[in-house]
Design an enzyme around this catalytic site. Structure first.
Site, mmCIF file in Angstrom:
data_model
loop_
_atom_site.group_PDB
_atom_site.id
_atom_site.type_symbol
_atom_site.label_atom_id
_atom_site.label_comp_id
_atom_site.label_asym_id
_atom_site.label_seq_id
_atom_site.Cartn_x
_atom_site.Cartn_y
_atom_site.Cartn_z
ATOM 1 C CE LYS A 66 -3.767 2.393 3.281
ATOM 2 N NZ LYS A 66 -4.589 1.661 4.156
ATOM 3 C CB SER A 141 -7.327 3.982 2.646
ATOM 4 O OG SER A 141 -6.985 3.155 4.296
ATOM 5 C CB SER A 165 -8.215 0.657 5.765
ATOM 6 O OG SER A 165 -9.038 1.629 5.518
#
Length: 467
Positions: A66, A141, A165
């Site tokens: 990420k 996210s 997330s």
């Protein structure tokens, strides 16, 4: 198969699907191929495979990370325009440990602006699309990670989770994700990192296509803390106390749970009862109805030293001038803001939260009592089945109309419990279905074992486009 061949195959795959889904926002293909050549060299010289397996459990495995995590030489903006020139000069702790275990990062994946929204779209990299339907969201996210894994851009990946997330993208994209027990896997080296009370809610964890990889990744990512998670304990599924809750009790802030999601959960219950001979106990935990309010209040509460939670509008400014959410909203309406609408809206709601300190205190105390209730209910042998989200992957932009649906995942962040997100095949529209598996603190081994069992029973990850 040589490591170079494996890495080349993944590089080709990313080049093939990324123009459609926009999951990998910056690649390091040249460096990855160089590292793959070093792995092949090591394999040709090493006399003992057992030694290598112990020292490098992920030797030559391609991974993605990420973008909110530092990966040396890669951007680390978290989708914030005024950080667009920030390049990481070191590795986040978990990234460093995965590399030391032999993993080869292929690149970094998209996230929502400042990791605080469940659609992965920002003004730096644009929007990521769901590989099962490009008109739908990947979640957030860690959405680029979820979408990239589902489209087979890598095998395993690094995500983080303060309100779902890891689990929402894993659910929307039909892969596995695990939010570990709080405080075990280090969070250092990500932006934004949690401060104050939020350090108890943010969790870094593994995401992957195959359930068996969760435990291996978690061992590496937890480092010395892995022992706390009982990963070496053998799990007897017949001895697990299974509990089931179909919905949160009907919160006014959250959509009702889709029929197909309820049906998938029912199939899991029936399967467990008929195949394992267990009795799945239905529970109705009254306080879960207030999940969103409890999460919001606890996120904005002071920590034990009286330190205030960091304001989101300060983060938006990132050490520059503070951002005024109302002013940004006006600019956004004129197409002049460098921020996304969800980020501006979050800045506005944060201001409203401060207006009711009495109500917040009551909700924080309700959260603490819910935590005690859950720990007692689950005990050392319990696993709760609970919906991952009220709907399957929504269409782009629609979450702004139902912004609080993430409450189904968020509540477990403030309760500190370990949760594994497990895929359960596809809906009639061809979108992933799934379920959350929840255990008491430090019983991660239970949810991981059940996830492996359900993968065998329900098929796990399904290649997008394979009808």
């Amino acid at each position: 198969v040589t490591c170079v061949e494996v890495v080349e195959a993944y590089v080709e795959r990313i080049k093939e699907v990324n123009p459609l889904i926009n999951a990998v926002v910056k690649d390091r293909f040249e460096e990855a191929l160089q590292e793959a050549r070093q792995v092949d060299q090591l394999l040709s010289e090493a006399p003992d495979d057992d030694y290598l397996e112990e020292k490098f459990p992920l030797l030559g495995v391609p991974i993605t990370v990420k973008e909110a995590f530092s990966l040396h030489g890669m951007p680390n903006t978290s989708g914030l325009v005024n950080r667009r020139n920030v390049i990481a000069t070191s590795d986040a702790t978990v990234v460093s440990w995965l590399k030391q275990a032999g993993a080869i990062p292929l690149g970094v994946t998209n996230c929502s602006e400042l990791c605080m929204w469940f659609e992965s779209s920002n003004k730096v990299y644009g929007r990521t699309n769901n590989p099962y339907d490009l008109q739908r969201i990947v979640g957030g996210s860690s959405g680029g990670e979820g979408g990239g894994l589902a489209a087979a851009c890598s095998v395993i990946g690094v995500g983080s989770d303060i309100g779902g997330s890891i689990r929402m993208p894993a659910f929307f994209n039909g892969v596995f994700g695990h939010k570990p027990t709080t405080g075990v896997v280090p969070n250092d080296g990500q932006f934004p990192n949690a401060r104050g009370v939020r350090t108890s809610f943010l969790c870094t964890g593994p995401m992957c296509r195959y359930a068996e990889d969760l435990e291996l990744m978690l061992r590496v990512m937890a480092g010395p803390g892995a022992n706390k998670l009982k990963l070496n304990e053998k799990v007897s599924l017949e001895k697990i106390k299974f509990l089931c809750m179909d919905h949160d009790g009907g919160s006014v802030f959250v959509s009702p749970v889709d029929k197909e999601i309820l049906q998938a959960q029912k199939k899991v219950v029936e399967h467990l009862e008929s195949e394992l001979g267990v009795q799945v106990q239905r529970v109705a935990i009254h306080k879960m109805k207030y999940s969103f309010q409890i999460w919001s209040a606890m996120m904005s509460s002071k920590d034990s030293d009286g330190q205030e939670a960091q304001l989101f509008s300060d983060l938006l400014g990132d050490h520059g001038k503070p951002v005024w959410p109302l002013w940004e909203l006006l600019k956004w309406l004129l197409g002049m803001s460098s921020h996304t609408l969800p980020a501006i809206a979050l800045g506005l709601t944060e201001k409203l939260m401060k207006l009711n300190p009495g109500g917040n205190a009551k909700l924080v105390s309700m959260g603490k009592s819910l935590q005690e209730e859950m720990e007692a209910l689950l005990g050392q042998d319990g696993v709760l089945l609970y919906p991952s989200h009220p709907t399957t992957a929504p269409r782009h932009h629609s979450p702004i109309c139902m912004p609080f649906n993430f409450a189904y995942t968020a509540i477990f962040n403030v309760l500190g419990l370990p949760v594994t997100q497990c895929p359960l095949g596809l809906s009639s529209e061809g979108l992933p279905l799934g379920i959350q598996l929840v255990a008491a603190s430090y019983n991660d081994h239970l949810t991981l074992a059940v996830a492996q069992y359900l993968e065998k029973a329900f098929g796990g990850w399904v290649l997008p486009g394979k009808v």
